[in-house]
Design a protein around this motif. Structure first.
Motif, mmCIF file in Angstrom:
data_model
loop_
_atom_site.group_PDB
_atom_site.id
_atom_site.type_symbol
_atom_site.label_atom_id
_atom_site.label_comp_id
_atom_site.label_asym_id
_atom_site.label_seq_id
_atom_site.Cartn_x
_atom_site.Cartn_y
_atom_site.Cartn_z
ATOM 1 N N MET A 77 -0.888 1.500 17.113
ATOM 2 C CA MET A 77 -0.703 0.260 16.737
ATOM 3 C C MET A 77 -0.706 0.135 15.096
ATOM 4 O O MET A 77 0.127 -0.298 14.549
ATOM 5 C CB MET A 77 -1.544 -0.747 17.524
ATOM 6 N N LEU A 78 -1.689 0.785 14.502
ATOM 7 C CA LEU A 78 -1.819 0.793 13.130
ATOM 8 C C LEU A 78 -0.690 1.604 12.504
ATOM 9 O O LEU A 78 -0.106 1.314 11.322
ATOM 10 C CB LEU A 78 -3.022 1.435 12.876
ATOM 11 N N ARG A 79 -0.359 2.582 13.123
ATOM 12 C CA ARG A 79 0.855 3.448 12.640
ATOM 13 C C ARG A 79 2.300 2.712 12.402
ATOM 14 O O ARG A 79 2.895 2.523 11.606
ATOM 15 C CB ARG A 79 0.996 4.548 13.509
ATOM 16 N N TYR A 80 2.335 1.838 13.659
ATOM 17 C CA TYR A 80 3.610 0.993 13.459
ATOM 18 C C TYR A 80 3.631 0.052 12.340
ATOM 19 O O TYR A 80 4.681 0.008 11.804
ATOM 20 C CB TYR A 80 3.814 0.336 14.950
ATOM 21 N N THR A 81 2.460 -0.579 12.554
ATOM 22 C CA THR A 81 2.147 -1.540 11.217
ATOM 23 C C THR A 81 2.368 -1.161 10.046
ATOM 24 O O THR A 81 2.928 -1.811 9.269
ATOM 25 C CB THR A 81 0.721 -2.253 11.641
ATOM 26 N N ALA A 82 1.991 -0.036 9.872
ATOM 27 C CA ALA A 82 2.085 0.532 8.417
ATOM 28 C C ALA A 82 3.679 0.887 7.968
ATOM 29 O O ALA A 82 4.087 0.802 7.203
ATOM 30 C CB ALA A 82 1.150 1.758 8.353
ATOM 31 N N MET A 83 4.298 1.572 9.156
ATOM 32 C CA MET A 83 5.585 1.790 9.093
ATOM 33 C C MET A 83 6.412 0.688 8.860
ATOM 34 O O MET A 83 7.287 0.524 7.873
ATOM 35 C CB MET A 83 6.160 2.728 10.222
ATOM 36 N N ARG A 84 5.973 -0.469 9.591
ATOM 37 C CA ARG A 84 7.103 -1.760 9.222
ATOM 38 C C ARG A 84 6.533 -2.268 7.829
ATOM 39 O O ARG A 84 7.656 -2.789 7.167
ATOM 40 C CB ARG A 84 6.297 -2.540 10.339
ATOM 41 N N PHE A 85 5.557 -2.403 7.337
ATOM 42 C CA PHE A 85 4.948 -2.868 6.152
ATOM 43 C C PHE A 85 5.714 -2.097 5.055
ATOM 44 O O PHE A 85 6.162 -2.562 4.122
ATOM 45 C CB PHE A 85 3.440 -2.634 5.796
ATOM 46 N N GLY A 86 5.815 -0.720 5.234
ATOM 47 C CA GLY A 86 6.454 0.418 4.397
ATOM 48 C C GLY A 86 7.876 0.015 4.398
ATOM 49 O O GLY A 86 8.359 0.046 3.164
ATOM 50 N N LEU A 87 8.603 -0.457 5.283
ATOM 51 C CA LEU A 87 9.935 -0.637 5.419
ATOM 52 C C LEU A 87 10.201 -1.973 4.637
ATOM 53 O O LEU A 87 11.191 -1.763 4.062
ATOM 54 C CB LEU A 87 10.490 -0.632 6.733
ATOM 55 N N ILE A 88 9.288 -2.898 4.850
ATOM 56 C CA ILE A 88 9.462 -4.106 4.090
ATOM 57 C C ILE A 88 9.442 -3.953 2.705
ATOM 58 O O ILE A 88 10.183 -4.445 1.750
ATOM 59 C CB ILE A 88 8.318 -5.257 4.551
ATOM 60 N N VAL A 89 8.384 -3.277 2.131
ATOM 61 C CA VAL A 89 8.134 -2.814 0.742
ATOM 62 C C VAL A 89 9.341 -2.169 0.230
ATOM 63 O O VAL A 89 9.793 -2.365 -1.054
ATOM 64 C CB VAL A 89 6.857 -2.161 0.473
ATOM 65 N N GLY A 90 9.839 -1.237 1.098
ATOM 66 C CA GLY A 90 11.266 -0.365 0.487
ATOM 67 C C GLY A 90 12.228 -1.362 0.380
ATOM 68 O O GLY A 90 12.960 -1.106 -0.485
ATOM 69 N N SER A 91 12.470 -2.056 1.313
ATOM 70 C CA SER A 91 13.480 -2.969 1.188
ATOM 71 C C SER A 91 13.499 -3.956 0.134
ATOM 72 O O SER A 91 14.531 -4.172 -0.856
ATOM 73 C CB SER A 91 13.630 -3.949 2.520
ATOM 74 N N PHE A 92 12.135 -4.456 -0.173
ATOM 75 C CA PHE A 92 12.071 -5.166 -1.549
ATOM 76 C C PHE A 92 12.419 -4.438 -2.697
ATOM 77 O O PHE A 92 13.138 -5.184 -3.531
ATOM 78 C CB PHE A 92 10.418 -5.613 -1.479
ATOM 79 N N VAL A 93 11.811 -3.134 -2.826
ATOM 80 C CA VAL A 93 12.112 -2.457 -4.365
ATOM 81 C C VAL A 93 13.792 -2.262 -4.234
ATOM 82 O O VAL A 93 14.384 -2.339 -5.361
ATOM 83 C CB VAL A 93 11.430 -1.220 -4.003
#
Length: 104
Positions: free
Chosen positions: A1-17
């Motif tokens: 679960m933590l892995r998915y959350t981290a990947m989702r957060f990383g995708l949001i940050v990447g999209s932001f950048v």
């Protein structure tokens, strides 16, 4: 679960950048007044949602399986505990009414 959350957060940050870079290059509009970062954050959330649906499908299914197995274990544990409680209650009622307790 933590892995998915981290990947989702990383995708949001990447999209932001990426979107921030496109706004800085004047490819995307910059928003109104001082709302630039809010505009970029909203666009990042909107863009990352369908991307995560497609790109994180495997991780999401693994997380769902983990949650499902935890729920099932908890349900079984609660059912077993309720059964033990019922047995103890039945035995206490027999003793209270003058009967002999029986071994479970």
């Amino acid at each position: 679960m933590l892995r998915y959350t981290a990947m989702r957060f990383g995708l949001i940050v990447g999209s932001f950048v990426v979107i921030w870079g496109l706004v800085r290059l004047h490819i995307l509009p910059a928003g109104l007044g001082n709302s630039n970062y809010l505009w970029v954050a909203l666009l990042a959330l909107i863009v990352s949602a369908p991307l995560s649906f497609v790109l994180l499908r495997g991780a999401r299914e693994q997380a769902a399986a983990q949650v499902s197995s935890r729920v099932e274990r908890t349900r079984l544990n609660l059912a077993a505990a309720a059964g033990q409680e019922d047995d103890a209650d039945d035995e206490a009622r027999e003793v209270a009414h003058g009967g002999k307790p029986h071994a479970a």
